[in-house]
Enzyme design. Structure first.
Site, PDB file in Angstrom:
ATOM      1  N   HIS A 156      91.544  26.265  79.279  1.00  0.00           N
ATOM      2  CA  HIS A 156      91.487  27.397  78.346  1.00  0.00           C
ATOM      3  C   HIS A 156      91.277  28.711  79.095  1.00  0.00           C
ATOM      4  O   HIS A 156      91.489  29.793  78.541  1.00  0.00           O
ATOM      5  CB  HIS A 156      90.344  27.181  77.354  1.00  0.00           C
ATOM      6  CG  HIS A 156      90.575  27.810  76.012  1.00  0.00           C
ATOM      7  ND1 HIS A 156      91.268  28.994  75.844  1.00  0.00           N
ATOM      8  CD2 HIS A 156      90.193  27.431  74.763  1.00  0.00           C
ATOM      9  CE1 HIS A 156      91.306  29.308  74.555  1.00  0.00           C
ATOM     10  NE2 HIS A 156      90.663  28.381  73.884  1.00  0.00           N
ATOM     11  N   ASP A 378     110.528  16.177  72.219  1.00  0.00           N
ATOM     12  CA  ASP A 378     111.355  14.996  72.453  1.00  0.00           C
ATOM     13  C   ASP A 378     111.653  14.903  73.953  1.00  0.00           C
ATOM     14  O   ASP A 378     112.433  15.682  74.487  1.00  0.00           O
ATOM     15  CB  ASP A 378     112.649  15.102  71.647  1.00  0.00           C
ATOM     16  CG  ASP A 378     113.554  13.886  71.804  1.00  0.00           C
ATOM     17  OD1 ASP A 378     113.243  13.004  72.639  1.00  0.00           O
ATOM     18  OD2 ASP A 378     114.582  13.825  71.106  1.00  0.00           O
TER      19      ASP A 378
END
Length: 445
Positions: A156, A378
């Protein structure tokens, strides 16, 4: 069912091409300075159903090859954070890549996934890199049926939710063989230069003394909540817009949060409550920043402290009005002010501020990943069966994610154990849920 994930191998993946010398140092921004020192998690689960299951060696080789290629594009992720200098040394040392075996079938696991077990699919603990230098880690976990999970952790310190979704989507696109790859914009530090500010203090919010639970709200239930809170807002504000899906769920969860915390401490023990929402700054520039702008480019919009007394719906109306006002203030002029060093907390004050020293201030934070294309990842074997992402290291947080079909919303709530026990037995909280964890049709494998 107790899920066991055993790591069977570990290696380091480096970029497929060396990072040019003039990109050696990636400077962090003032917003990166204020980001919590934890990892953002993302786990994608893939099933095959009646498809031919690829050889696991082929799957891993395919992922490692494309990972090396995407690290060339996202070159800071293969470097090491130098905390004292607030920069990343883009030295191409690479990232840890783990392979693991899971002791069950994917279909069995997905019947009732437990959020607090999902850390087992991560390459390291989400708060384990405090003071350390690693930026990214990946773990491939293989289920007994041949299904698998790809777990990713991005620091982060470098990346907000939009940034790590961008990385994962780009990695999947490269793995899928797409040639038109959108490269990230690494100009965050030029827009928000480093400031002489205190870094994030993790002791205030990061806690292991909490549990995270997943709740699933159907489209029809969300519409019912929108109607309910839309009616309750009448008269609070002229031309009140109909609550969004996220607004309605925020209202519902926040009202039950107030009620259940009062049950623990007693109705006569006054508290001050506050709602916080994370706001993406990219579309608030004029002209808007590209969505592929990398970094921590967000700000918190926060309501003023509210007393716990009074009707929850009317209290919500006031709180949400204040949050909306704060969000509306985050325009191009506000962004310019932030670039010039204006205060960044986003905390408004009201008449209750003077009482902060005598009353407990309780914040419930909300973060929405709805509308992010997380199910478009994908890698060559179709869309994921399920995607998981939530800040497991934080308490008093609710995170929203679209279901795979996009009509419902999964809500992950992290609370201290005593308060979560109240939530799980709260008839008003449980009654609206058309579908809860474990009740849905199982995923195939």
């Amino acid at each position: 069912m107790k899920v066991e994930v055993e790591v069977i191998s570990k290696e380091i993946i480096t970029p497929s091409s060396p990072t040019p010398a003039h990109f050696r140092h990636y400077q962090l921004s003032s917003f990166d300075q204020l980001a919590p020192p934890v990892y953002n998690p993302l786990v994608l689960f893939y099933e095959f159903n009646d498809k031919t299951v690829p050889n696991i060696t082929e799957i891993s080789s395919h992922l490692k090859k494309s990972l090396a290629e995407v690290l060339t594009v996202f070159y800071p992720l293969a470097g090491r954070i130098k905390h004292d200098d607030w920069l990343v040394d883009c030295n191409d040392e690479g990232i840890p890549y783990l392979e693991a075996h899971v002791n069950c079938k994917l279909s069995d696991f997905l019947k009732n996934p437990i959020p607090d077990q999902l850390s087992k699919f991560m390459p390291f603990e989400l708060d384990d890199h405090i003071g350390k230098e690693l930026v990214l880690g990946v773990q491939l976990s293989i289920f007994e049926c041949g299904g698998f999970a790809i777990g990713q952790c991005i620091s982060h310190r470098l990346a907000d939710g939009s940034s790590y979704f961008m990385f994962s989507k780009t990695w999947a696109a490269i793995a899928h063989g797409e040639s038109n790859i959108e490269h990230p914009d690494f100009l965050s530090a030029t827009r928000f230069p480093l400031k002489d500010v205190m870094a994030y203090d993790p002791s205030t919010e990061i806690s292991r003394n909490k549990v995270t639970k997943r709740f699933l709200f159907s489209a029809s239930m969300i519409e019912a909540l929108r109607a309910k809170y839309g009616e309750s807002a009448v008269g609070i504000e002229e031309n009140q817009k109909r609550p969004s899906r996220v607004d309605a769920l925020t209202a519902f969860i926040w009202s039950r949060y107030m009620a259940n915390t009062n049950k623990i401490t007693g109705p006569h023990d006054e508290k001050l409550y506050r709602i916080a929402h994370a706001v993406n700054l990219r579309p608030r520039f004029d002209p808007p920043l590209p969505q592929h702008s990398f970094g921590n480019i967000y700000r918190g919009a926060t309501s003023g402290p509210l007393l716990s007394t009074g009707d929850a719906c009317s209290a919500y109306g006031r709180a949400m009005r204040e949050v909306r006002e704060e969000i509306n203030k985050i325009d191009n002029d506000c962004v310019k002010g932030l670039q010039q060093g204006a205060e960044q907390s986003g905390l408004p004050f009201n008449e209750n501020t003077g009482r902060l020293t005598e009353l407990e201030l309780v914040t419930l934070g909300f973060s929405s990943y709805c509308r992010f294309p997380v199910y478009d990842n994908d890698f060559g074997w179709g869309r994921p069966a399920w995607v998981f992402s939530t800040p497991l290291t934080f308490k008093n947080v609710a995170t929203f994610m679209d279901t795979k079909e996009g009509d419902g919303i999964e809500v992950y709530i992290s609370l201290e154990e005593q308060l979560m026990a109240k939530f799980e037995t709260d008839a008003e909280f449980l009654a609206p849920m058309c579908l809860q964890v474990g009740a849905e049709e199982p995923f195939g494998c």
